[in-house]
Write a protein that holds these residues in place. Structure first.
Motif, PDB file in Angstrom:
ATOM      1  N   GLY A   1     -43.046  53.576 -41.695  1.00 43.22           N
ATOM      2  CA  GLY A   1     -41.922  54.108 -42.448  1.00 43.22           C
ATOM      3  C   GLY A   1     -41.952  52.621 -43.293  1.00 43.22           C
ATOM      4  O   GLY A   1     -42.775  51.716 -43.747  1.00 43.22           O
ATOM      5  N   PRO A   2     -40.848  52.572 -44.363  1.00 40.67           N
ATOM      6  CA  PRO A   2     -40.693  51.316 -45.038  1.00 40.67           C
ATOM      7  C   PRO A   2     -40.628  50.114 -43.991  1.00 40.67           C
ATOM      8  O   PRO A   2     -40.207  49.717 -43.065  1.00 40.67           O
ATOM      9  CB  PRO A   2     -38.786  51.965 -45.341  1.00 40.67           C
ATOM     10  N   VAL A   3     -40.826  49.235 -44.684  1.00 36.09           N
ATOM     11  CA  VAL A   3     -41.053  47.669 -44.207  1.00 36.09           C
ATOM     12  C   VAL A   3     -39.658  46.746 -44.210  1.00 36.09           C
ATOM     13  O   VAL A   3     -39.726  46.658 -45.509  1.00 36.09           O
ATOM     14  CB  VAL A   3     -42.781  47.225 -44.153  1.00 36.09           C
ATOM     15  N   HIS A   4     -39.391  45.982 -43.712  1.00 34.54           N
ATOM     16  CA  HIS A   4     -37.917  45.358 -43.653  1.00 34.54           C
ATOM     17  C   HIS A   4     -38.335  43.769 -43.818  1.00 34.54           C
ATOM     18  O   HIS A   4     -39.314  43.641 -42.333  1.00 34.54           O
ATOM     19  CB  HIS A   4     -36.756  46.309 -42.698  1.00 34.54           C
ATOM     20  N   GLN A   5     -37.624  43.258 -44.040  1.00 34.51           N
ATOM     21  CA  GLN A   5     -37.726  41.417 -43.620  1.00 34.51           C
ATOM     22  C   GLN A   5     -37.280  40.771 -43.753  1.00 34.51           C
ATOM     23  O   GLN A   5     -36.289  40.913 -44.569  1.00 34.51           O
ATOM     24  CB  GLN A   5     -38.814  41.169 -45.259  1.00 34.51           C
ATOM     25  N   PHE A   6     -37.069  40.560 -42.758  1.00 39.07           N
ATOM     26  CA  PHE A   6     -35.549  39.607 -42.010  1.00 39.07           C
ATOM     27  C   PHE A   6     -36.217  37.938 -42.154  1.00 39.07           C
ATOM     28  O   PHE A   6     -37.597  37.587 -42.195  1.00 39.07           O
ATOM     29  CB  PHE A   6     -35.699  39.157 -40.839  1.00 39.07           C
ATOM     30  N   THR A   7     -35.765  36.644 -42.710  1.00 39.78           N
ATOM     31  CA  THR A   7     -36.295  35.508 -43.323  1.00 39.78           C
ATOM     32  C   THR A   7     -35.037  34.628 -41.695  1.00 39.78           C
ATOM     33  O   THR A   7     -33.992  35.066 -41.852  1.00 39.78           O
ATOM     34  CB  THR A   7     -35.867  35.292 -44.836  1.00 39.78           C
ATOM     35  N   VAL A   8     -35.981  33.208 -41.565  1.00 44.32           N
ATOM     36  CA  VAL A   8     -35.363  32.835 -40.458  1.00 44.32           C
ATOM     37  C   VAL A   8     -34.950  31.388 -41.070  1.00 44.32           C
ATOM     38  O   VAL A   8     -36.252  30.567 -41.456  1.00 44.32           O
ATOM     39  CB  VAL A   8     -35.595  32.704 -39.069  1.00 44.32           C
ATOM     40  N   HIS A   9     -34.079  30.837 -41.460  1.00 40.49           N
ATOM     41  CA  HIS A   9     -33.439  29.780 -42.193  1.00 40.49           C
ATOM     42  C   HIS A   9     -33.556  28.380 -41.803  1.00 40.49           C
ATOM     43  O   HIS A   9     -33.272  28.431 -40.452  1.00 40.49           O
ATOM     44  CB  HIS A   9     -32.534  30.143 -43.545  1.00 40.49           C
ATOM     45  N   ARG A  10     -33.473  26.939 -41.923  1.00 41.53           N
ATOM     46  CA  ARG A  10     -33.105  26.211 -41.036  1.00 41.53           C
ATOM     47  C   ARG A  10     -33.157  24.849 -42.139  1.00 41.53           C
ATOM     48  O   ARG A  10     -33.886  24.740 -42.684  1.00 41.53           O
ATOM     49  CB  ARG A  10     -34.566  25.129 -39.710  1.00 41.53           C
ATOM     50  N   GLY A  11     -32.074  24.767 -42.559  1.00 42.88           N
ATOM     51  CA  GLY A  11     -30.896  24.655 -43.638  1.00 42.88           C
ATOM     52  C   GLY A  11     -31.429  24.926 -44.878  1.00 42.88           C
ATOM     53  O   GLY A  11     -31.055  26.152 -44.438  1.00 42.88           O
ATOM     54  N   MET A  12     -32.214  24.499 -45.700  1.00 44.43           N
ATOM     55  CA  MET A  12     -32.084  25.810 -46.706  1.00 44.43           C
ATOM     56  C   MET A  12     -34.281  26.434 -46.765  1.00 44.43           C
ATOM     57  O   MET A  12     -34.544  26.791 -47.726  1.00 44.43           O
ATOM     58  CB  MET A  12     -32.179  25.175 -48.061  1.00 44.43           C
ATOM     59  N   LEU A  13     -34.385  25.792 -45.862  1.00 42.54           N
ATOM     60  CA  LEU A  13     -35.501  26.377 -46.233  1.00 42.54           C
ATOM     61  C   LEU A  13     -36.416  27.149 -45.186  1.00 42.54           C
ATOM     62  O   LEU A  13     -35.657  27.835 -44.032  1.00 42.54           O
ATOM     63  CB  LEU A  13     -36.600  24.618 -45.373  1.00 42.54           C
ATOM     64  N   ILE A  14     -37.453  28.047 -45.802  1.00 44.20           N
ATOM     65  CA  ILE A  14     -37.614  29.178 -44.775  1.00 44.20           C
ATOM     66  C   ILE A  14     -38.942  28.725 -43.808  1.00 44.20           C
ATOM     67  O   ILE A  14     -39.489  28.406 -44.542  1.00 44.20           O
ATOM     68  CB  ILE A  14     -37.814  30.112 -46.127  1.00 44.20           C
ATOM     69  N   VAL A  15     -38.429  29.105 -42.853  1.00 41.62           N
ATOM     70  CA  VAL A  15     -39.144  28.927 -41.797  1.00 41.62           C
ATOM     71  C   VAL A  15     -39.887  30.158 -41.306  1.00 41.62           C
ATOM     72  O   VAL A  15     -40.976  30.015 -40.218  1.00 41.62           O
ATOM     73  CB  VAL A  15     -38.705  28.013 -40.560  1.00 41.62           C
ATOM     74  N   LEU A  16     -39.381  31.032 -41.393  1.00 41.37           N
ATOM     75  CA  LEU A  16     -40.275  32.383 -40.920  1.00 41.37           C
ATOM     76  C   LEU A  16     -40.194  33.598 -41.404  1.00 41.37           C
ATOM     77  O   LEU A  16     -38.700  33.687 -41.827  1.00 41.37           O
ATOM     78  CB  LEU A  16     -39.746  32.662 -38.871  1.00 41.37           C
ATOM     79  N   VAL A  17     -41.050  34.170 -41.406  1.00 45.63           N
ATOM     80  CA  VAL A  17     -40.514  35.733 -41.974  1.00 45.63           C
ATOM     81  C   VAL A  17     -41.010  36.760 -40.879  1.00 45.63           C
ATOM     82  O   VAL A  17     -41.980  36.863 -40.873  1.00 45.63           O
ATOM     83  CB  VAL A  17     -41.114  35.762 -43.483  1.00 45.63           C
ATOM     84  N   ILE A  18     -40.157  37.844 -41.107  1.00 48.18           N
ATOM     85  CA  ILE A  18     -39.968  38.897 -39.955  1.00 48.18           C
ATOM     86  C   ILE A  18     -40.481  39.688 -40.879  1.00 48.18           C
ATOM     87  O   ILE A  18     -39.966  40.251 -41.398  1.00 48.18           O
ATOM     88  CB  ILE A  18     -39.293  38.558 -38.659  1.00 48.18           C
ATOM     89  N   GLU A  19     -41.916  40.735 -40.799  1.00 49.08           N
ATOM     90  CA  GLU A  19     -41.928  41.838 -41.365  1.00 49.08           C
ATOM     91  C   GLU A  19     -42.101  42.571 -40.572  1.00 49.08           C
ATOM     92  O   GLU A  19     -42.988  42.808 -39.184  1.00 49.08           O
ATOM     93  CB  GLU A  19     -43.013  42.054 -42.745  1.00 49.08           C
TER      94      GLU A  19
END
Length: 57
Positions: free
Chosen positions: A17-35
């Motif tokens: 199906g469609p791929v959803h992306q979730f980003t996890v930030h620490r402050g303004m820095l992206i530390v993790l992207v979940i697909e």
């Protein structure tokens, strides 16, 4: 010369199906992207990651 056929189980496949992306930030820095193809599972994984990062100060 003998050549083995490729195993279809290891062939790259398209997501179901469609791929959803979730980003996890620490402050303004992206530390993790979940697909993920599951919106709810991705949302839960992102929430757990945020909780884990908050405890690491």
């Amino acid at each position: 010369m003998f050549r083995m056929a490729e195993d279809p189980a290891h062939a790259p496949s398209e997501p179901a199906g469609p791929v959803h992306q979730f980003t996890v930030h620490r402050g303004m820095l992206i530390v993790l992207v979940i697909e993920t193809t599951s919106w709810y599972a991705g949302l839960l994984q992102a929430a757990v990651a945020r909780i884990a990062l908050e405890g690491q100060n």
